[in-house]
Scaffold this active site. Structure first.
Site, PDB file in Angstrom:
ATOM      1  N   TYR A   4     -14.471   2.799  11.341  1.00 45.47           N
ATOM      2  CA  TYR A   4     -13.014   2.741  11.135  1.00 45.47           C
ATOM      3  C   TYR A   4     -12.277   3.159  12.407  1.00 45.47           C
ATOM      4  CZ  TYR A   4      -8.399   4.393   9.592  1.00 45.47           C
ATOM      5  OH  TYR A   4      -7.047   4.625   9.486  1.00 45.47           O
ATOM      6  N   GLY A  23       0.817  -1.215   0.000  1.00 45.37           N
ATOM      7  CA  GLY A  23       0.000   0.000   0.000  1.00 45.37           C
ATOM      8  C   GLY A  23       0.852   1.268   0.000  1.00 45.37           C
TER       9      GLY A  23
HETATM   10  N1  LIG Z   1      -3.231   7.329   4.739  1.00 49.43           N
HETATM   11  C1  LIG Z   1      -3.525   7.963   5.865  1.00 49.43           C
HETATM   12  O1  LIG Z   1      -3.717   9.180   5.896  1.00 49.43           O
HETATM   13  C2  LIG Z   1      -3.624   7.195   7.169  1.00 49.43           C
HETATM   14  C3  LIG Z   1      -3.929   7.902   8.347  1.00 49.43           C
HETATM   15  C4  LIG Z   1      -4.037   7.204   9.543  1.00 49.43           C
HETATM   16  C5  LIG Z   1      -3.806   5.831   9.577  1.00 49.43           C
HETATM   17  N2  LIG Z   1      -3.530   5.176   8.424  1.00 49.43           N
HETATM   18  C6  LIG Z   1      -3.302   3.717   8.487  1.00 49.43           C
HETATM   19  O2  LIG Z   1      -2.094   3.406   7.855  1.00 49.43           O
HETATM   20  C7  LIG Z   1      -2.174   2.112   7.250  1.00 49.43           C
HETATM   21  C8  LIG Z   1      -1.773   2.188   5.774  1.00 49.43           C
HETATM   22  O3  LIG Z   1      -2.652   3.106   5.111  1.00 49.43           O
HETATM   23  P1  LIG Z   1      -2.474   3.488   3.579  1.00 49.43           P
HETATM   24  O4  LIG Z   1      -2.998   4.865   3.412  1.00 49.43           O
HETATM   25  O5  LIG Z   1      -1.095   3.139   3.131  1.00 49.43           O
HETATM   26  O6  LIG Z   1      -3.550   2.500   2.932  1.00 49.43           O
HETATM   27  P2  LIG Z   1      -3.418   1.433   1.749  1.00 49.43           P
HETATM   28  O7  LIG Z   1      -4.811   0.949   1.510  1.00 49.43           O
HETATM   29  O8  LIG Z   1      -2.670   2.006   0.611  1.00 49.43           O
HETATM   30  O9  LIG Z   1      -2.564   0.276   2.427  1.00 49.43           O
HETATM   31  C9  LIG Z   1      -3.124  -0.811   3.133  1.00 49.43           C
HETATM   32  C10 LIG Z   1      -2.661  -2.081   2.473  1.00 49.43           C
HETATM   33  O10 LIG Z   1      -3.164  -3.180   3.226  1.00 49.43           O
HETATM   34  C11 LIG Z   1      -3.604  -4.170   2.318  1.00 49.43           C
HETATM   35  N3  LIG Z   1      -4.652  -4.967   2.990  1.00 49.43           N
HETATM   36  C12 LIG Z   1      -5.905  -4.560   3.325  1.00 49.43           C
HETATM   37  N4  LIG Z   1      -6.570  -5.576   3.892  1.00 49.43           N
HETATM   38  C13 LIG Z   1      -5.722  -6.635   3.932  1.00 49.43           C
HETATM   39  C14 LIG Z   1      -5.849  -7.964   4.395  1.00 49.43           C
HETATM   40  N5  LIG Z   1      -6.989  -8.415   4.902  1.00 49.43           N
HETATM   41  N6  LIG Z   1      -4.773  -8.775   4.295  1.00 49.43           N
HETATM   42  C15 LIG Z   1      -3.619  -8.336   3.743  1.00 49.43           C
HETATM   43  N7  LIG Z   1      -3.454  -7.084   3.262  1.00 49.43           N
HETATM   44  C16 LIG Z   1      -4.493  -6.242   3.366  1.00 49.43           C
HETATM   45  C17 LIG Z   1      -4.142  -3.409   1.116  1.00 49.43           C
HETATM   46  O11 LIG Z   1      -4.178  -4.193  -0.057  1.00 49.43           O
HETATM   47  C18 LIG Z   1      -3.176  -2.256   1.029  1.00 49.43           C
HETATM   48  O12 LIG Z   1      -2.103  -2.541   0.151  1.00 49.43           O
HETATM   49  C19 LIG Z   1      -3.601   1.631   7.487  1.00 49.43           C
HETATM   50  O13 LIG Z   1      -3.628   0.819   8.634  1.00 49.43           O
HETATM   51  C20 LIG Z   1      -4.368   2.916   7.747  1.00 49.43           C
HETATM   52  O14 LIG Z   1      -5.512   2.705   8.535  1.00 49.43           O
HETATM   53  C21 LIG Z   1      -3.432   5.825   7.219  1.00 49.43           C
END
Ligand SMILES: NC(=O)c1ccc[n+]([C@@H]2O[C@H](COP(=O)([O-])OP(=O)(O)OC[C@H]3O[C@@H](n4cnc5c(N)ncnc54)[C@H](O)[C@@H]3O)[C@@H](O)[C@H]2O)c1
Length: 325
Positions: A158, A11
């Site tokens: 969430y 991700g």
């Molecule tokens: N982007 C933001 O602003 C933000 C803010 C706060 C927290 N977060 C947290 O950071 C983390 C990464 O976020 P991101 O923005 O890179 O999102 P993203 O969706 O790009 O990355 C998450 C990855 O997890 C994988 N995934 C989802 N469900 C899965 C499963 N069941 N098994 C295996 N892989 C799985 C997805 O395919 C994806 O590649 C997440 O936990 C998100 O909640 C992100």
């Protein structure tokens, strides 16, 4: 160095951090299910970049196309690899979609995390960095948000799953001596940002001369944090967890400079040389009014200090966007 299991490593943030770990000499194993929450081709591209870097550095990366809800799959990773620590990014990450499908969010974000904790316990592994979110603060009236503030009033499924994750981590720390940091990321942006997030979405719309849907009057604000700063804080946390015992802690990773929605739109417009066409719409349920981090705890314990201003971050994001993402 160490062997790190990166869940969700294909991700946006996980892949950016995976590259940093490779550069620092760590070995990485990625588990990702490449789900279609957004175009999985983007995740394939992220992984291709990781593999390219690994090749340049003469290193190898193991990629497991699997689901954290599949315990047997997790077991096989631990059987085949001597994992030193886990960074747990894999999650369903959107606020608004969690209102449409709360059961999926509970399944992945809570049951999936439970599997990771359980399999770590089975294999006698103790080091975890769990990725939480600023959304746990809900509509906290007091600013800036501090880890000492109570977070008992989430306003989206969430956010509730992230708070539940922090509680499970604390339980496993107490019962099974796991060393865990929970990192509350504040809205992360920069190259490879998810296409469902506002900065990416608005940039695309402005480039196509289409109106920008602005939910509310534009005064809601977010503490946007540049992805390299988030990665820096995450790696600092990982090193701390690896080198200390009897650890459980929660850290805000933010920038402490909230930007209003309206200003965010104008900064993007300025960088693109476009006059944004704004279409005002009602506030969306689940959206908090503002986020604003007090990151003094991360500064004191981890030496975390964000470096990239919002304007510079937008400049870098748009350079990446114009380069064909
Ligand atoms: N982007 C933001 O602003 C933000 C803010 C706060 C927290 N977060 C947290 O950071 C983390 C990464 O976020 P991101 O923005 O890179 O999102 P993203 O969706 O790009 O990355 C998450 C990855 O997890 C994988 N995934 C989802 N469900 C899965 C499963 N069941 N098994 C295996 N892989 C799985 C997805 O395919 C994806 O590649 C997440 O936990 C998100 O909640 C992100």
């Amino acid at each position: 160095m160490a062997k790190i299991l990166c869940t969700g490593g294909a991700g946006f943030i996980g892949s950016t951090c995976a590259k940093r770990l490779l550069k620092e000499g760590d070995d990485i194993v990625i588990i990702d299910n490449f789900n279609s929450y957004y175009d999985p081709a983007r995740k394939e591209k992220n992984v291709a970049e990781i593999n390219e870097l690994a090749e340049e550095l003469g290193r190898s990366v193991s990629l497991v196309r699997g689901d954290i809800r599949d315990k047997e799959c997790l077991r096989s990773i631990f059987r085949e690899n001597d994992i030193d620590a886990v960074i747990s990014w894999a999650a369903m990450a959107g606020v608004r979609p969690s209102i449409e499908d709360p059961e999926l969010y509970v399944d992945v974000n809570i049951n999936g995390l439970m599997n990771i904790l359980e399999v770590m316990r089975e294999f006698d592994k103790h080091k975890l960095v769990f990725i939480s979110s600023s959304s746990v603060y809900g509509n906290n009236e007091k600013v800036p948000f501090s880890e000492k503030d109570r977070v008992d009033h989430p306003i989206s499924p969430y956010a509730a799953t992230k708070k539940a994750g922090e509680l499970l981590c604390h339980t496993y720390h107490k019962l099974f001596n796991m060393d865990i940091h929970c990192l509350r990321y504040f809205t992360v942006f920069g190259p490879r940002q998810r296409p469902d997030l506002a900065i990416h979405k608005f940039t695309k719309l402005m480039c196509e001369n289409k109106p920008i849907p602005m939910f509310g009057d534009g005064t809601t604000s977010r503490d946007y944090t540049y992805v390299d700063d988030i990665v820096d804080g995450t790696v600092r946390s990982l090193r701390y967890v690896l080198s200390h015992s009897d650890v459980y802690d929660i850290f805000n990773l933010g920038g402490s400079h909230p930007i209003s929605l309206k200003d965010m739109i104008y900064v993007i417009g300025e960088e693109l040389g476009v006059d944004p066409i704004i279409q005002q719409l009602p506030m969306q349920p689940g959206d908090v009014k503002r986020t604003y981090s007090d990151y003094s705890h991360a500064r004191e314990v981890l030496g975390y200090e964000p470096q990239i201003s919002f304007k510079e971050g937008i400049h870098r994001f748009i350079e990446w966007y114009k380069g064909g993402c």
